[in-house]
Design an enzyme around this catalytic site. Sequence first.
Site, PDB file in Angstrom:
ATOM      1  N   CYS B  86       0.828  -1.199   0.000  1.00  0.00           N
ATOM      2  CA  CYS B  86       0.000   0.000   0.000  1.00  0.00           C
ATOM      3  C   CYS B  86       0.870   1.259   0.000  1.00  0.00           C
ATOM      4  O   CYS B  86       1.540   1.549  -0.979  1.00  0.00           O
ATOM      5  CB  CYS B  86      -0.979  -0.046   1.176  1.00  0.00           C
ATOM      6  SG  CYS B  86      -2.339   1.120   0.995  1.00  0.00           S
ATOM      7  N   HIS B 203      -3.578  -5.798   1.089  1.00  0.00           N
ATOM      8  CA  HIS B 203      -2.879  -6.021   2.361  1.00  0.00           C
ATOM      9  C   HIS B 203      -2.827  -7.488   2.758  1.00  0.00           C
ATOM     10  O   HIS B 203      -3.758  -7.974   3.409  1.00  0.00           O
ATOM     11  CB  HIS B 203      -3.578  -5.235   3.472  1.00  0.00           C
ATOM     12  CG  HIS B 203      -3.428  -3.758   3.318  1.00  0.00           C
ATOM     13  ND1 HIS B 203      -2.437  -3.040   3.931  1.00  0.00           N
ATOM     14  CD2 HIS B 203      -4.133  -2.877   2.575  1.00  0.00           C
ATOM     15  CE1 HIS B 203      -2.541  -1.766   3.599  1.00  0.00           C
ATOM     16  NE2 HIS B 203      -3.563  -1.637   2.768  1.00  0.00           N
ATOM     17  N   GLU B 205      -1.062  -8.687   5.083  1.00  0.00           N
ATOM     18  CA  GLU B 205      -0.928  -8.774   6.549  1.00  0.00           C
ATOM     19  C   GLU B 205      -2.279  -8.718   7.248  1.00  0.00           C
ATOM     20  O   GLU B 205      -2.381  -9.043   8.426  1.00  0.00           O
ATOM     21  CB  GLU B 205       0.008  -7.663   7.065  1.00  0.00           C
ATOM     22  CG  GLU B 205      -0.615  -6.271   7.179  1.00  0.00           C
ATOM     23  CD  GLU B 205      -0.676  -5.517   5.854  1.00  0.00           C
ATOM     24  OE1 GLU B 205      -0.500  -6.159   4.794  1.00  0.00           O
ATOM     25  OE2 GLU B 205      -0.925  -4.298   5.885  1.00  0.00           O
TER      26      GLU B 205
END
Lengths: 101, 238
Positions: B86, B203, B205
């Site tokens: 990002c 994302h 994560e």
Amino acid sequence: MQLGLGFAVRFKIFISLKEGVLDPQGKAVERSLHSLGYQEVQGVRMGKYIEVNLDLASRQEAEARIREMCERLLANPVIEDYRFEIEDEKPSAASKNRAES
Amino acid sequence: MRWGVIVFPGSCDDQDVYDCLKHVLGQKVEFVWHRDNLQADFDCLVLPGGFSYGDYLRAGAVARFSPIMRGVVEYASRGGLVVGICNGFQILCEAGLLPGVLTRNASLQFVCRHVYLRLEETDTPFTCAGKKGQVLKLPVKHGEGCYYADPTTLERLRQNRQILFRYVDAKGRTSAAANPNGSLDDIAGVCNEGRNVFGMMPHPEDATEKILGSDDGLKIFSSIAAAGKEREKGARVG
């Protein structure tokens, strides 16, 4: 490079999107102008306007530094073009003092 | 394997990356403040998401001149693994470590939802644990994720197979509706020519456990962990 040596000016820097690069903000503003009745509008492109004050020995040096600033940080050469103008060119305090002494 | 998560003023996904690496994958991980010197013996550096320096001027434009970035560029040039997620992707593009740029979403809206990605290439440290054509479900949350590169650069990306992820629908097909931000050629993630620097807008994560709606993000971190092990067998970077 020496600072404060006589060429104190304000640079007006205009950053615009390159042709062909999508400009959703410009499109939205264009649509909005149309909806207000400004049917004659045939395209809106949004950009950035930045003022930088500086004081250097010569116009040549100042322009070279501004160009460098534009290329390194102020504009992204992948999508943006830039141009600049000089506002109120006048001798700075440093050069006045030099002239008086 | 030793991971470093770089923290810029305005980073906000640094904790998520740390948590995922440490607690889900059991990796050795530490934060690196953007003003600190970069120790040479990391095996992978992650530039996390967020809004470094308030996204002033352009997203990533100011962070790219943070003191740590000199070390990151040098680390990457020695072949070190660097991942930007990002805002991290935006910073890597601004720094010239990745081609192209991320601009304002075509819709002008901030998008925050799960998207589907098709894994396009597996011969990179970031995707080696996946299968070509595999579809991953990951969240996006960004206002400036519209990937753009000039036609010459785009052609080079295709020829070198540097496009690692594209936005698709659940069945793996590209479409305007499946592309959340108007990215050119549905590009969601690219790597550099050396295949050691990688950036993506979604994302991974935030998709590491089923309870989060998906654990497909593990595919990316476990790829890197596997590649890191391979590298450890050889000589360490540095």
